[in-house]
Structure formats: C-alpha cells, structure tokens
Design a protein around this motif. Structure first.
Motif, PDB file in Angstrom:
ATOM      1  N   HIS A 142       0.826  -1.206   0.000  1.00  0.00           N
ATOM      2  CA  HIS A 142       0.000   0.000   0.000  1.00  0.00           C
ATOM      3  C   HIS A 142       0.863   1.261   0.000  1.00  0.00           C
ATOM      4  O   HIS A 142       0.560   2.243  -0.677  1.00  0.00           O
ATOM      5  CB  HIS A 142      -0.907   0.000   1.232  1.00  0.00           C
ATOM      6  CG  HIS A 142      -2.260  -0.596   0.975  1.00  0.00           C
ATOM      7  ND1 HIS A 142      -3.137  -0.103   0.036  1.00  0.00           N
ATOM      8  CD2 HIS A 142      -2.881  -1.650   1.557  1.00  0.00           C
ATOM      9  CE1 HIS A 142      -4.240  -0.825   0.044  1.00  0.00           C
ATOM     10  NE2 HIS A 142      -4.112  -1.770   0.957  1.00  0.00           N
ATOM     11  N   ARG A 143       1.938   1.212   0.761  1.00  0.00           N
ATOM     12  CA  ARG A 143       2.777   2.394   0.904  1.00  0.00           C
ATOM     13  C   ARG A 143       3.658   2.641  -0.320  1.00  0.00           C
ATOM     14  O   ARG A 143       3.881   3.791  -0.710  1.00  0.00           O
ATOM     15  CB  ARG A 143       3.668   2.273   2.141  1.00  0.00           C
ATOM     16  CG  ARG A 143       2.935   2.321   3.467  1.00  0.00           C
ATOM     17  CD  ARG A 143       3.911   2.476   4.616  1.00  0.00           C
ATOM     18  NE  ARG A 143       4.923   1.415   4.615  1.00  0.00           N
ATOM     19  CZ  ARG A 143       4.790   0.272   5.288  1.00  0.00           C
ATOM     20  NH1 ARG A 143       3.674   0.047   5.991  1.00  0.00           N
ATOM     21  NH2 ARG A 143       5.741  -0.625   5.254  1.00  0.00           N
ATOM     22  N   ASN A 144       4.150   1.576  -0.941  1.00  0.00           N
ATOM     23  CA  ASN A 144       5.211   1.714  -1.933  1.00  0.00           C
ATOM     24  C   ASN A 144       4.747   1.620  -3.384  1.00  0.00           C
ATOM     25  O   ASN A 144       5.533   1.927  -4.290  1.00  0.00           O
ATOM     26  CB  ASN A 144       6.283   0.644  -1.693  1.00  0.00           C
ATOM     27  CG  ASN A 144       6.908   0.754  -0.320  1.00  0.00           C
ATOM     28  OD1 ASN A 144       7.096   1.858   0.194  1.00  0.00           O
ATOM     29  ND2 ASN A 144       7.228  -0.379   0.283  1.00  0.00           N
ATOM     30  N   PRO A 186       1.770   2.374  -6.552  1.00  0.00           N
ATOM     31  CA  PRO A 186       0.580   3.152  -6.933  1.00  0.00           C
ATOM     32  C   PRO A 186      -0.683   2.305  -6.749  1.00  0.00           C
ATOM     33  O   PRO A 186      -0.640   1.072  -6.751  1.00  0.00           O
ATOM     34  CB  PRO A 186       0.825   3.478  -8.412  1.00  0.00           C
ATOM     35  CG  PRO A 186       2.280   3.257  -8.629  1.00  0.00           C
ATOM     36  CD  PRO A 186       2.718   2.221  -7.669  1.00  0.00           C
ATOM     37  N   ASP A 187      -1.814   3.001  -6.623  1.00  0.00           N
ATOM     38  CA  ASP A 187      -3.066   2.301  -6.357  1.00  0.00           C
ATOM     39  C   ASP A 187      -3.397   1.268  -7.428  1.00  0.00           C
ATOM     40  O   ASP A 187      -3.861   0.158  -7.128  1.00  0.00           O
ATOM     41  CB  ASP A 187      -4.219   3.308  -6.238  1.00  0.00           C
ATOM     42  CG  ASP A 187      -4.085   4.157  -4.989  1.00  0.00           C
ATOM     43  OD1 ASP A 187      -3.337   3.727  -4.070  1.00  0.00           O
ATOM     44  OD2 ASP A 187      -4.699   5.230  -4.945  1.00  0.00           O
ATOM     45  N   ASN A 188      -3.178   1.592  -8.700  1.00  0.00           N
ATOM     46  CA  ASN A 188      -3.551   0.666  -9.768  1.00  0.00           C
ATOM     47  C   ASN A 188      -2.682  -0.592  -9.771  1.00  0.00           C
ATOM     48  O   ASN A 188      -3.093  -1.646 -10.249  1.00  0.00           O
ATOM     49  CB  ASN A 188      -3.469   1.364 -11.125  1.00  0.00           C
ATOM     50  CG  ASN A 188      -2.071   1.903 -11.402  1.00  0.00           C
ATOM     51  OD1 ASN A 188      -1.291   2.101 -10.481  1.00  0.00           O
ATOM     52  ND2 ASN A 188      -1.772   2.149 -12.671  1.00  0.00           N
ATOM     53  N   GLU A 189      -1.457  -0.489  -9.239  1.00  0.00           N
ATOM     54  CA  GLU A 189      -0.586  -1.659  -9.173  1.00  0.00           C
ATOM     55  C   GLU A 189      -0.739  -2.413  -7.851  1.00  0.00           C
ATOM     56  O   GLU A 189      -0.644  -3.645  -7.816  1.00  0.00           O
ATOM     57  CB  GLU A 189       0.876  -1.239  -9.360  1.00  0.00           C
ATOM     58  CG  GLU A 189       1.180  -0.645 -10.733  1.00  0.00           C
ATOM     59  CD  GLU A 189       2.649  -0.272 -10.863  1.00  0.00           C
ATOM     60  OE1 GLU A 189       3.436  -0.705  -9.987  1.00  0.00           O
ATOM     61  OE2 GLU A 189       2.998   0.440 -11.825  1.00  0.00           O
ATOM     62  N   SER A 190      -0.965  -1.672  -6.787  1.00  0.00           N
ATOM     63  CA  SER A 190      -1.042  -2.316  -5.476  1.00  0.00           C
ATOM     64  C   SER A 190      -2.259  -3.218  -5.349  1.00  0.00           C
ATOM     65  O   SER A 190      -2.192  -4.274  -4.710  1.00  0.00           O
ATOM     66  CB  SER A 190      -1.062  -1.265  -4.364  1.00  0.00           C
ATOM     67  OG  SER A 190      -2.253  -0.488  -4.430  1.00  0.00           O
ATOM     68  N   ASP A 191      -3.392  -2.836  -5.957  1.00  0.00           N
ATOM     69  CA  ASP A 191      -4.597  -3.661  -5.865  1.00  0.00           C
ATOM     70  C   ASP A 191      -4.366  -5.054  -6.453  1.00  0.00           C
ATOM     71  O   ASP A 191      -4.745  -6.076  -5.852  1.00  0.00           O
ATOM     72  CB  ASP A 191      -5.761  -2.976  -6.582  1.00  0.00           C
ATOM     73  CG  ASP A 191      -6.225  -1.723  -5.869  1.00  0.00           C
ATOM     74  OD1 ASP A 191      -5.889  -1.587  -4.665  1.00  0.00           O
ATOM     75  OD2 ASP A 191      -6.910  -0.895  -6.501  1.00  0.00           O
TER      76      ASP A 191
END
Length: 420
Positions: free
Chosen positions: A368-370, A372-377
């Motif tokens: 979550h921290r490291n 981007p949102d589109n990749e972390s999901d």
C-alpha cells in the motif's frame, strides 16, 4: 545477515539414535564402554554389532533405516504366520471365515477361521503399527528444519540482537528436552512401559475378544467370541510365537508414538514462546522458491501430522470396535485421543496461522505504501489468493470432516450387516 546466521536450530533427532546422523565420538564412547565387558567372546560379538550399527548410521538415512526395520518386522510376522499355517485360509472346509457369518443366511456356528490375511481389522492395526515410526521420522525432519526454513524466508531479519539471544536460549532449553527424551535410560523406561501396556492390552483381547460386537448368531456373545478367538492367528494358546510377535510389534509402535507425542508437546511449547518473541511461521513474500512461499517443509509436516492423527484414530477405533466388544467407556478413550491431537496439531496450526497471517498483513501494508493504487490492488489480490498456510482450506476441511466421521464408521458397519 550476520544476525540471521546466529540463530541456532532445533535438534529433534536427539530423541532417538535411529534419527541421529553418524558421529565418531558416539562410536568411540560405545567401544570404550564395551571394553569393560569381562567375557571376551561376548565383547567381540557385541563389538561387531556395535560397528554394524554405526556403519548403518553412517551410510543410510534415518527414514530408510525406519522403513527397513518396519519392512523386516512385517516380513518376519508374515513368515511366522506362514510357518504356523495361519497366513491364508485353512485347507479344511469345516472351518468358516468369521466374516462369512455376517453375510450368511445360515448363521449356525461351526469352527471359525480368522487367519492373518482374513483378519481385516488386524491388517489395519498392523499397517498403523508399521507406519507409525515413519510418521515420527517425518515430523523429526520437519521440526529440525523449522528454524532454518523461517530464516531462509527472512523471518529473522527484523529481530534485534536481544531477541536472537532469547530465541537461542529457548532453542537450547527445547533441545535439552529432546536430548532427555533420547537418553538411553529414558528410552529404556519408555520401552518397558510400552511393553507392559501392550501385554495388558493383549490380555484384554485374550479375555474379551474377538469381534464381540459383530455376533450374527443367536448364541451368546461369549460363545461367539471364544470361537473366533480359537481360530485367530494370534491366539496365544495355539500360536504363542505369533502372539509374542504381535506384542513386540505393538511395543515397537507405541514406543515411537510415545516419543512422537512428547516431541509434539515440546515443539508446541517452542512455537508458543517463539511466537511471543516475534519469530514464527514466515512465508517468503518476495520469492516463491518452492511453490509454497518457502514453506514446503512445513507443508510436509502438516500433511504427515494430520495423516498420523487420522491413521492412529482409525487403528484405535478398529481395535476397540472390531477386536474388542464396543462399550460406552471407549468413547472417553476416543475423546482423550482427540484432545491430545488438538494439543499437538490444532493448537500449533493455529499459532502458525496467526504468525504467517501477521507477516502477510505487514507485506500488504508495505505494498500500500510503496506502489501506486492501480498496481497495489493487483499485487495485494495475488497475495491473498495464496493460502496463509501451505495447505489449502479445502484439504484441511476434508481432513477435519474425515477425522470427525471416523469414529462413526466402524460403529455403523456391524449395524448395517445385521440389518441387511
């Protein structure tokens, strides 16, 4: 990296010589004790056996040694049965197989035959007897790799030097228990207790067996039991050598089972205390080296442990519902076995689950921290797609259902036979 290498390993192989690797010091110590034997022929013969034993320890793995011992024991038992004429069905036609009465329309009692290959319950019990040391050996190997498995997966990278010292102190205390369990006097005491228990259990079979719950005739159960026992392959009156072999095999299995259970309790204590020190089951979240996030040895431990619990419960139920007449007090034995299994199987699995889950949660938080949102999901979805422990929930539930249903199956079979 230096701190990781300082972690010491568990040594469950110390619970028995058969599990330990070859050590020249052990050979020298054994030969030194042997030199005190006053009679030269006995000293030479014993020295030859000691050297043969240590040569075996040096050249053959622990699992292979266990398998060879079990195989030799099984072949010896079959040979004794063949020599005694009770391996297969008798040649005479006036003796009927005990199970024939359960499906026969004419249940008039004549001489009953229950040779070794006709005794289905006995074959199940013997299979459990000879596989029990293999279960113990597999657990020894998996427990011995537990610390290093988690170190390889990065489970010690966050530990402070103080916690590493505490963990090493804990390992030393646990290893002392393993060495105590493997001492020759403790092992001899366990063997004597198991031998006495096996003889008492056989005496109980001799008095109350066999197949009392399965009487399909109109005769009293006592008459049916005595007829079946008279034709039994391990009847101590007609086949004392086979009765002795059965008791020896039972002692062999109970000896390893006792050590396996004590080892399981000790390992459970280690899991509980090491988890308090923030060192538990650690899946490798960065690189899946073995298809199970670095937890393949833990998977083997869990599968063999669950298999061991199920096999021993089935063997116990077969013994107490087929060989012996079923009674209400036997329910307490089954409950006691289940409670022991909960202590050494379910509770450690729960500790491992929560520690592995904590590792996954930390890794998800880092994503979550490291990222981007589109990749972390997508990355987080992949993390939660893998099971927390290296055994899927479906397989675990299947094993639990089988374990809970196992007590009902042997009890229902005679009822079905008597009805239909």
């Amino acid at each position: 990296m230096e701190r990781i290498e300082q972690l010491e390993s568990l040594e469950p192989q110390r619970i028995g010589t058969v599990f330990r690797p070859y050590s020249p010091d052990d050979l020298h110590s054994a030969m030194a004790r042997l030199s005190r034997v006053p009679w030269r022929p006995a000293r030479r013969l014993t020295g030859l056996l000691v050297r043969l034993r240590f040569w075996t320890l040096r050249t053959v793995t622990a699992k292979t040694r266990i398998l060879l011992i079990s195989l030799a024991s099984a072949v010896t038992l079959l040979g004794l049965a063949e020599a005694g004429g009770v391996l297969g069905a008798p040649d005479t036609s006036d003796r009927r197989w005990a199970l024939d009465y359960l499906v026969s329309d004419n249940p008039e009692l004549s001489d009953v035959s229950l040779s070794l290959l006709q005794d289905l319950a006995g074959l199940v019990v013997l299979a459990v007897v000879f596989i029990t040391p293999v279960f113990c050996c597999q657990q020894v190997q998996a427990i011995g790799d537990f610390v290093q498995m988690n170190v390889r997966n990065g489970g010690a990278e966050h530990l402070s030097p103080a916690k590493i010292r505490q963990l090493n102190d804990l390992v030393r205390r646990i290893n002392k228990w393993f060495r105590l369990l493997g001492r020759w006097d403790v092992s001899l005491g366990i063997a004597v207790v198991m031998a006495v228990s096996t003889i008492l259990l056989y005496s109980f079979v001799n008095t109350h067996g066999l197949m009392g719950t399965w009487n399909p005739t109109e005769l009293p159960d006592s008459v049916w039991r005595s007829k079946v026992y008279a034709g039994w392959w391990a009847n101590r009156h007609t086949h004392p050598e086979l009765a002795t072999a059965l008791c020896a095999a039972g002692t062999y299995a109970f000896y390893f089972l006792a050590k396996q259970l004590v080892m399981g309790v000790v390992f459970t204590a280690y899991l509980y205390r090491s988890a308090k020190l923030d060192f538990g089951v650690t899946p490798n979240m960065k690189f899946d080296s073995d298809g199970f996030q670095g937890l393949r040895s833990l998977r083997q431990f869990m599968l063999w442990t669950y298999g061991s619990a199920l096999a021993h419960l089935i063997g116990l139920l077969v013994l107490f519902t087929v060989w012996l007449p079923a009674a209400a007090w036997m329910v307490f034995i089954v409950f006691f076995v289940m409670l022991v299994d909960i202590l050494v199987i379910v509770y450690p699995s729960s500790i491992g689950y929560h520690s592995a889950l904590a590792v996954k949660k930390k890794y998800v938080a880092s994503l979550h921290r490291n990222l981007p949102d589109n990749e972390s999901d997508a990355a987080i979805a992949q993390v939660w797609a893998d099971p927390v422990l290296p055994v899927t929930t479906r397989k675990a539930m299947t094993g639990i259902v089988l374990y809970l249903l196992a007590p009902a199956i042997p009890a229902l079979i005679p009822v079905l036979f008597q009805r239909f």
